[in-house]
Design an enzyme around this catalytic site. Structure first.
Site, mmCIF file in Angstrom:
data_model
loop_
_atom_site.group_PDB
_atom_site.id
_atom_site.type_symbol
_atom_site.label_atom_id
_atom_site.label_comp_id
_atom_site.label_asym_id
_atom_site.label_seq_id
_atom_site.Cartn_x
_atom_site.Cartn_y
_atom_site.Cartn_z
ATOM 1 N N HIS A 1 -3.106 -33.587 17.557
ATOM 2 C CA HIS A 1 -1.918 -34.369 17.902
ATOM 3 C C HIS A 1 -0.767 -33.466 18.336
ATOM 4 O O HIS A 1 0.386 -33.886 18.342
ATOM 5 C CB HIS A 1 -1.523 -35.245 16.709
ATOM 6 C CG HIS A 1 -2.600 -36.229 16.372
ATOM 7 N ND1 HIS A 1 -2.701 -37.459 16.970
ATOM 8 C CD2 HIS A 1 -3.692 -36.116 15.562
ATOM 9 C CE1 HIS A 1 -3.768 -38.098 16.504
ATOM 10 N NE2 HIS A 1 -4.390 -37.284 15.653
ATOM 11 N N GLU B 1 -4.023 -6.950 15.131
ATOM 12 C CA GLU B 1 -3.593 -5.622 14.699
ATOM 13 C C GLU B 1 -4.754 -4.632 14.835
ATOM 14 O O GLU B 1 -4.548 -3.446 15.067
ATOM 15 C CB GLU B 1 -3.075 -5.654 13.250
ATOM 16 C CG GLU B 1 -2.243 -4.435 12.866
ATOM 17 C CD GLU B 1 -1.424 -4.641 11.599
ATOM 18 O OE1 GLU B 1 -0.285 -5.133 11.674
ATOM 19 O OE2 GLU B 1 -1.921 -4.296 10.505
ATOM 20 N N LYS C 1 0.841 -1.198 0.000
ATOM 21 C CA LYS C 1 0.000 0.000 0.000
ATOM 22 C C LYS C 1 0.878 1.251 0.000
ATOM 23 O O LYS C 1 0.680 2.163 -0.780
ATOM 24 C CB LYS C 1 -0.893 -0.053 1.239
ATOM 25 C CG LYS C 1 -1.868 1.065 1.363
ATOM 26 C CD LYS C 1 -2.745 0.837 2.596
ATOM 27 C CE LYS C 1 -3.436 2.127 2.979
ATOM 28 N NZ LYS C 1 -4.245 1.982 4.184
ATOM 29 N N GLY D 1 -4.670 -2.037 5.275
ATOM 30 C CA GLY D 1 -3.886 -3.153 4.752
ATOM 31 C C GLY D 1 -4.536 -4.508 5.015
ATOM 32 O O GLY D 1 -4.686 -5.341 4.114
ATOM 33 N N ARG D 2 -4.962 -4.738 6.265
ATOM 34 C CA ARG D 2 -5.507 -6.058 6.613
ATOM 35 C C ARG D 2 -6.932 -6.245 6.124
ATOM 36 O O ARG D 2 -7.530 -7.309 6.340
ATOM 37 C CB ARG D 2 -5.407 -6.276 8.123
ATOM 38 C CG ARG D 2 -6.029 -5.191 8.967
ATOM 39 C CD ARG D 2 -5.574 -5.283 10.417
ATOM 40 N NE ARG D 2 -6.066 -4.183 11.228
ATOM 41 C CZ ARG D 2 -5.475 -2.984 11.315
ATOM 42 N NH1 ARG D 2 -4.369 -2.738 10.622
ATOM 43 N NH2 ARG D 2 -5.978 -2.048 12.089
ATOM 44 N N GLU E 1 10.740 -4.637 4.201
ATOM 45 C CA GLU E 1 10.807 -6.057 3.819
ATOM 46 C C GLU E 1 10.421 -6.227 2.345
ATOM 47 O O GLU E 1 11.108 -6.903 1.567
ATOM 48 C CB GLU E 1 9.853 -6.903 4.682
ATOM 49 C CG GLU E 1 10.236 -7.002 6.141
ATOM 50 C CD GLU E 1 9.554 -5.947 6.999
ATOM 51 O OE1 GLU E 1 9.190 -4.861 6.465
ATOM 52 O OE2 GLU E 1 9.409 -6.185 8.212
ATOM 53 N N LYS F 1 9.731 -0.951 13.788
ATOM 54 C CA LYS F 1 10.213 -0.637 12.431
ATOM 55 C C LYS F 1 11.284 0.437 12.495
ATOM 56 O O LYS F 1 12.324 0.341 11.850
ATOM 57 C CB LYS F 1 9.058 -0.093 11.568
ATOM 58 C CG LYS F 1 8.100 -1.101 11.037
ATOM 59 C CD LYS F 1 7.176 -0.372 10.042
ATOM 60 C CE LYS F 1 5.921 -1.141 9.745
ATOM 61 N NZ LYS F 1 4.955 -0.378 8.951
HETATM 62 O O1 F6P Z 1 1.165 -2.749 2.293
HETATM 63 P P1 F6P Z 1 2.291 -2.156 3.074
HETATM 64 O O2 F6P Z 1 2.247 -0.666 3.082
HETATM 65 O O3 F6P Z 1 3.620 -2.671 2.570
HETATM 66 O O4 F6P Z 1 2.127 -2.598 4.569
HETATM 67 C C1 F6P Z 1 2.154 -3.947 4.946
HETATM 68 C C2 F6P Z 1 1.651 -4.160 6.338
HETATM 69 O O5 F6P Z 1 2.369 -3.372 7.263
HETATM 70 C C3 F6P Z 1 1.500 -2.890 8.267
HETATM 71 O O6 F6P Z 1 1.308 -1.536 8.072
HETATM 72 C C4 F6P Z 1 2.077 -3.092 9.626
HETATM 73 O O7 F6P Z 1 2.476 -4.400 9.837
HETATM 74 C C5 F6P Z 1 0.200 -3.654 8.045
HETATM 75 O O8 F6P Z 1 -0.911 -3.012 8.530
HETATM 76 C C6 F6P Z 1 0.209 -3.796 6.573
HETATM 77 O O9 F6P Z 1 -0.689 -4.761 6.175
#
Ligand code: F6P
Length: 533
Positions: A370, A339, A195, A253-254, A201, A499
């Site tokens: 199990h 979250e 987003k 995002g979620r 990452e 972060k």
């Molecule tokens: O889509 P982005 O901006 O890379 O963010 C990824 C994720 O990082 C967060 O902002 C924090 O973990 C989530 O809410 C989101 O889904």
């Protein structure tokens, strides 16, 4: 006296009440404490919620309808980010939603059409890689930009007739290295799902994928697509605007798998099946908006959650899908629920006066049986279990497997509620020839306290439509719980600090002066530097 206080008093008054006794007192309980919506049935009768508790819980839900309308109609209910919350618009593509006087729907419909066209072109070869037809798609994203499509692609594998789809999320190089191994860059499409297009990452993995592709094809970015609301940044990456699918900041995002973030899923199962998934979500939206609170599936699920965590004080809840293809649902729900509702202050900034959301965890049955069910049955902590099971499986020639799967699911909820009392355990041990003190000792290990609560969500069959219903059900459950707890379920400030510190720690690990760290962190960094040198 507030409904919260009366609920707490009522729980205390229940004393040593056993769930089984509620069935004895009310022969219609199984049906009365079940809630249905468009083919889904939630049985919540195997909980200690009695009629009085149910009525008190429903009082707590009183603020939900107004807040729900505010959400669906585009009010800025995400007050700490001053944003509307309109992920529901992504799956209700007809009609109009006004935001600051402007209808947001035409743009959503346009993006949806572009997604369908692109997915179709990938699937039928209209869009090819520099080495021919696309054979593999890699979705690079993390959190909400990964968990939803990864969970759903696995869930809907019987509908997967497009190219292979892979998901890379972890910044651990092992993730991307293992994924790229064996793939042909010339026939691979890389989707960068972020987003913000800044997540370290995702950007690190995307750069590694770009370099990998650049070693094999003349125009690496021509095989990249982007799912992002940061179109300026996607352009800096050289990704053609025709392959950029944007969404607005009012999609969290979620909550984003219904729109562009779902592109990898759409490529896997095709636009028509993706639209069935949207239709399932839309059906749950209609139910949530229209059904009275007492018959409202997301509201009831939320109330069961509040009863168990905030009233009974059970610290966690387990989500236990008896469906191997829902193997990633617990992980998906961990982000969605924790979250969203893992907060410590109320919307107005004051400290919460009661616990916020619980720890959510789980694994598919029967594997969990199990592994950790020992604790669920005989441990000292009570873990409310949320079972999910489909009446029908997908493998007609393996119907006996499915029957056994269902039998196991029902057996678990029955065993949790009934348990095995000491006299039965004594009989069991006597039948094995034990007597005296040894009989007593051995029997005690075989006692199951029972009276452990569970719910069972019964679905007809796992398919795109029912998956859409399930995901939207949990989204609205989280929302309703958040409203009742007075928190903002749509921000996530708690992920920011780590972060920031990770960025500051990289220099320390490289041996550069980086003041301001605690002695433990400094020593660990030193040990790591030594081990790496
Ligand atoms: O889509 P982005 O901006 O890379 O963010 C990824 C994720 O990082 C967060 O902002 C924090 O973990 C989530 O809410 C989101 O889904």
């Amino acid at each position: 006296m507030s409904a919260w206080t009366r609920l707490q008093d009522h729980r205390e008054a229940q004393g040593a009440l056993r769930i089984e006794a509620l069935f004895d007192a009310d022969p219609a309980r199984a049906a009365e404490f079940s809630t249905a919506a468009d083919g889904l049935v939630l049985d919540w009768s195997k909980t200690s919620i009695d009629a009085a508790a149910r009525d008190l819980l429903l009082e707590l839900a009183a603020p939900v309808p107004a807040r729900r309308e505010a959400m669906f109609t585009g009010a800025r209910i995400n007050e700490t980010e001053d944003r509307a919350v309109l992920h529901t618009a992504l799956r209700n593509l007809d009609g109009s939603v006004l935001l600051d006087g402007q209808d947001v729907m035409p743009e959503l419909r346009r993006t949806h059409r572009r997604m369908c066209d692109f997915a179709t072109a990938i699937r039928d070869g209209g869009f090819a890689g520099q080495g021919g037809r696309i054979t593999d798609v890699i979705n690079i994203g993390i959190g909400g930009s990964d968990l939803g499509p990864a969970m759903a692609t696995r869930a809907l594998s019987p509908w997967h007739d497009g190219p292979r789809v892979h998901f890379v999320s972890n910044v651990d190089g092992a993730d991307i290295a293992d994924t790229l191994k064996g793939l042909d860059p010339a026939t691979t499409l890389v989707i960068v799902a972020s987003k913000t297009f800044t997540t370290i990452e995702t950007m690190t993995n995307a750069k590694t994928a770009l370099d990998w592709m650049a070693r094999a094809v003349a125009q690496p970015s021509a095989q990249f697509a982007a799912l992002s609301s940061a179109t300026g940044r996607t352009a800096e990456w050289g990704i053609d605007a025709a392959r950029v699918f944007g969404f607005e900041d009012w999609v969290g995002g979620r909550y984003s798998m219904w729109g562009p973030i779902g592109l990898s899923l759409m490529i896997a199962i095709g636009p028509q099946n993706f639209d069935r998934f949207l239709a399932g979500g839309a059906a749950m939206d209609r139910h949530f908006r229209q059904a009275p609170l007492a018959e409202n599936l997301p509201v009831i699920l939320a109330l069961v959650g509040i009863w168990h965590h905030q009233v009974c004080g059970y610290a966690t809840r387990a989500v236990l899908p008896y469906d191997n293809r829902l193997g990633r649902l617990p992980a998906y729900l961990q982000q969605l629920e924790m979250e969203s509702n893992g907060k410590r202050v109320a919307m107005d900034g004051s400290d919460l006066t009661r616990p916020s959301g619980p720890v959510v965890w789980g694994e598919p049955g029967t594997n969990g049986q199990h592994a950790f069910y020992q604790l669920i049955h005989q441990g000292t902590a009570v873990v409310p279990c949320e079972f999910i099971v489909a009446a029908r499986g997908h493998e007609p020639d393996l119907a006996h497997h499915h029957l056994l799967l269902i039998a196991n699911c029902l057996a678990q909820s029955e065993a949790l509620m009934r348990g095995r009392p000491l006299d039965e355990a004594l009989d069991l041990m006597r039948s094995k020839g034990l007597a005296g003190a040894e009989l007593e000792r051995q029997a005690r290990h075989r006692v199951f306290p029972g009276n452990r609560p569970s719910t069972t969500l019964l679905i007809p069959q796992l398919d795109p439509f029912t998956l859409g219903q399930i995901v939207a059900l949990y989204e609205h459950r989280v929302f309703a719980e958040g409203v009742m707890l007075g928190i903002n379920s749509f921000d996530q400030w708690g992920v920011e600090l780590g972060k920031e510190l990770a960025l500051k720690l990289a220099p320390l690990l490289q041996g550069q002066p980086a003041p301001g760290h605690d002695p433990s962190t400094e020593r660990l960094a030193q040990l790591i530097r030594d081990a790496r040198s």
